[in-house]
Write a protein that holds these residues in place. Structure first.
Motif, PDB file in Angstrom:
ATOM      1  N   UNK A  47      99.761  44.087 -24.364  1.00 17.67           N
ATOM      2  CA  UNK A  47     100.802  45.115 -24.341  1.00 17.67           C
ATOM      3  C   UNK A  47     100.835  45.811 -22.972  1.00 17.67           C
ATOM      4  N   UNK A  48      99.647  46.098 -22.435  1.00 12.93           N
ATOM      5  CA  UNK A  48      99.598  46.727 -21.108  1.00 12.93           C
ATOM      6  C   UNK A  48     100.158  45.804 -20.041  1.00 12.93           C
ATOM      7  N   UNK A  49      99.804  44.517 -20.090  1.00 12.53           N
ATOM      8  CA  UNK A  49     100.285  43.583 -19.084  1.00 12.53           C
ATOM      9  C   UNK A  49     101.777  43.338 -19.210  1.00 12.53           C
ATOM     10  N   UNK A  50     102.299  43.374 -20.422  1.00  8.03           N
ATOM     11  CA  UNK A  50     103.729  43.110 -20.584  1.00  8.03           C
ATOM     12  C   UNK A  50     104.577  44.215 -19.990  1.00  8.03           C
ATOM     13  N   UNK A  51     104.018  45.403 -19.829  1.00  5.68           N
ATOM     14  CA  UNK A  51     104.790  46.491 -19.229  1.00  5.68           C
ATOM     15  C   UNK A  51     104.507  46.637 -17.738  1.00  5.68           C
ATOM     16  N   UNK A  52     103.540  45.912 -17.220  1.00  6.33           N
ATOM     17  CA  UNK A  52     103.183  46.006 -15.799  1.00  6.33           C
ATOM     18  C   UNK A  52     104.196  45.256 -14.936  1.00  6.33           C
ATOM     19  N   UNK A  53     104.688  45.914 -13.918  1.00  5.83           N
ATOM     20  CA  UNK A  53     105.616  45.286 -12.982  1.00  5.83           C
ATOM     21  C   UNK A  53     104.827  44.668 -11.829  1.00  5.83           C
ATOM     22  N   UNK A  54     105.238  43.464 -11.448  1.00  6.75           N
ATOM     23  CA  UNK A  54     104.627  42.781 -10.316  1.00  6.75           C
ATOM     24  C   UNK A  54     105.696  42.415  -9.309  1.00  6.75           C
ATOM     25  N   UNK A  55     105.363  42.526  -8.036  1.00  8.73           N
ATOM     26  CA  UNK A  55     106.278  42.122  -6.976  1.00  8.73           C
ATOM     27  C   UNK A  55     105.728  40.839  -6.362  1.00  8.73           C
ATOM     28  N   UNK A  56     106.513  39.790  -6.412  1.00  6.94           N
ATOM     29  CA  UNK A  56     106.095  38.491  -5.886  1.00  6.94           C
ATOM     30  C   UNK A  56     106.911  38.182  -4.644  1.00  6.94           C
ATOM     31  N   UNK A  57     106.221  37.830  -3.571  1.00  5.17           N
ATOM     32  CA  UNK A  57     106.879  37.489  -2.309  1.00  5.17           C
ATOM     33  C   UNK A  57     106.528  36.051  -1.955  1.00  5.17           C
ATOM     34  N   UNK A  58     107.577  35.255  -1.728  1.00  8.97           N
ATOM     35  CA  UNK A  58     107.438  33.859  -1.307  1.00  8.97           C
ATOM     36  C   UNK A  58     107.758  33.784   0.177  1.00  8.97           C
ATOM     37  N   UNK A  59     106.966  33.019   0.945  1.00 13.99           N
ATOM     38  CA  UNK A  59     107.229  32.855   2.373  1.00 13.99           C
ATOM     39  C   UNK A  59     107.023  31.398   2.776  1.00 13.99           C
ATOM     40  N   UNK A  60     107.882  30.946   3.684  1.00 15.03           N
ATOM     41  CA  UNK A  60     107.759  29.599   4.240  1.00 15.03           C
ATOM     42  C   UNK A  60     107.949  29.718   5.751  1.00 15.03           C
ATOM     43  N   UNK A  61     107.033  29.126   6.489  1.00 14.39           N
ATOM     44  CA  UNK A  61     107.134  29.080   7.949  1.00 14.39           C
ATOM     45  C   UNK A  61     106.926  27.635   8.387  1.00 14.39           C
ATOM     46  N   UNK A  62     107.313  27.334   9.600  1.00 15.16           N
ATOM     47  CA  UNK A  62     107.069  26.005  10.136  1.00 15.16           C
ATOM     48  C   UNK A  62     108.199  25.512  11.008  1.00 15.16           C
ATOM     49  N   UNK A  63     108.126  24.217  11.349  1.00 15.29           N
ATOM     50  CA  UNK A  63     109.087  23.600  12.264  1.00 15.29           C
ATOM     51  C   UNK A  63     110.091  22.691  11.553  1.00 15.29           C
ATOM     52  N   UNK A  64     109.918  22.489  10.270  1.00 10.08           N
ATOM     53  CA  UNK A  64     110.790  21.562   9.539  1.00 10.08           C
ATOM     54  C   UNK A  64     112.224  22.073   9.494  1.00 10.08           C
ATOM     55  N   UNK A  65     113.174  21.144   9.444  1.00  8.98           N
ATOM     56  CA  UNK A  65     114.593  21.505   9.415  1.00  8.98           C
ATOM     57  C   UNK A  65     115.242  21.193   8.073  1.00  8.98           C
ATOM     58  N   UNK A  66     114.731  20.271   7.345  1.00 12.25           N
ATOM     59  CA  UNK A  66     115.319  19.883   6.062  1.00 12.25           C
ATOM     60  C   UNK A  66     114.288  20.166   4.968  1.00 12.25           C
ATOM     61  N   UNK A  67     114.375  21.363   4.367  1.00  9.87           N
ATOM     62  CA  UNK A  67     113.347  21.832   3.434  1.00  9.87           C
ATOM     63  C   UNK A  67     114.000  22.220   2.114  1.00  9.87           C
ATOM     64  N   UNK A  68     113.374  21.820   1.014  1.00 11.97           N
ATOM     65  CA  UNK A  68     113.832  22.241  -0.320  1.00 11.97           C
ATOM     66  C   UNK A  68     112.740  23.078  -0.957  1.00 11.97           C
TER      67      UNK A  68
END
Length: 145
Positions: A47-68
């Motif tokens: 119950x405590x975890x279901x009310x907890x808000x989490x912020x998730x940050x995704x990051x991608x770096x590199x030299x590739x040009x065609x990325x999915x």
């Protein structure tokens, strides 16, 4: 002849009281109470975890040009998925989620042109997963956060 009274003792062996059924019954009752207590503690934690808000940050770096990018995470009680094709890097995205099913998957797939990429997933400002990949059709996977 005179009859003499005989004393053979009691009429037969006395029945022994069996205590093992009571011991077994008490063990079962104690196990049931323990299971109930564990269930209550787990329910409170969920119950405590279901009310907890989490912020998730995704990051991608590199030299590739065609990325999915393919990502999934739990939002509320449903699995949220997304797919994004990028021609240039770096890229970053952020979302908020809540629920006890924290986690998910973040996959960075390189195309035919190859290159180098690095992915990272940060949850509430704590980096949880990182990975790197290079070459044509390579994959960097950041999952289980």
């Amino acid at each position: 002849m005179s009859e003499q009274p005989t004393d053979d003792g009691p009429a037969g062996p006395q029945p022994r009281r069996r205590f093992w059924p009571w011991v077994l019954l008490m063990a079962v009752v104690l196990l049931a109470l323990a299971a109930g207590a564990v269930s209550a503690v787990l329910a409170h934690g969920l119950s405590e975890q279901s009310s907890q808000r989490l912020r998730i940050r995704y990051e991608v770096t590199g030299t590739a040009r065609d990325v999915t990018l393919t990502y999934s995470t739990w939002q509320g009680e449903a699995l949220s998925t997304g797919r994004l094709t990028l021609q240039t890097l770096p890229w970053a995205g952020e979302l908020e989620t809540r629920g006890f099913m924290n986690g998910g998957s973040f996959v960075v797939s390189l195309g035919r042109s190859g290159g180098d990429v690095a992915c990272s997933v940060t949850v509430d400002d704590i980096t949880r997963r990182t990975d790197r990949a290079s070459g044509a059709f390579a994959t960097a996977t950041c999952d289980g956060y």
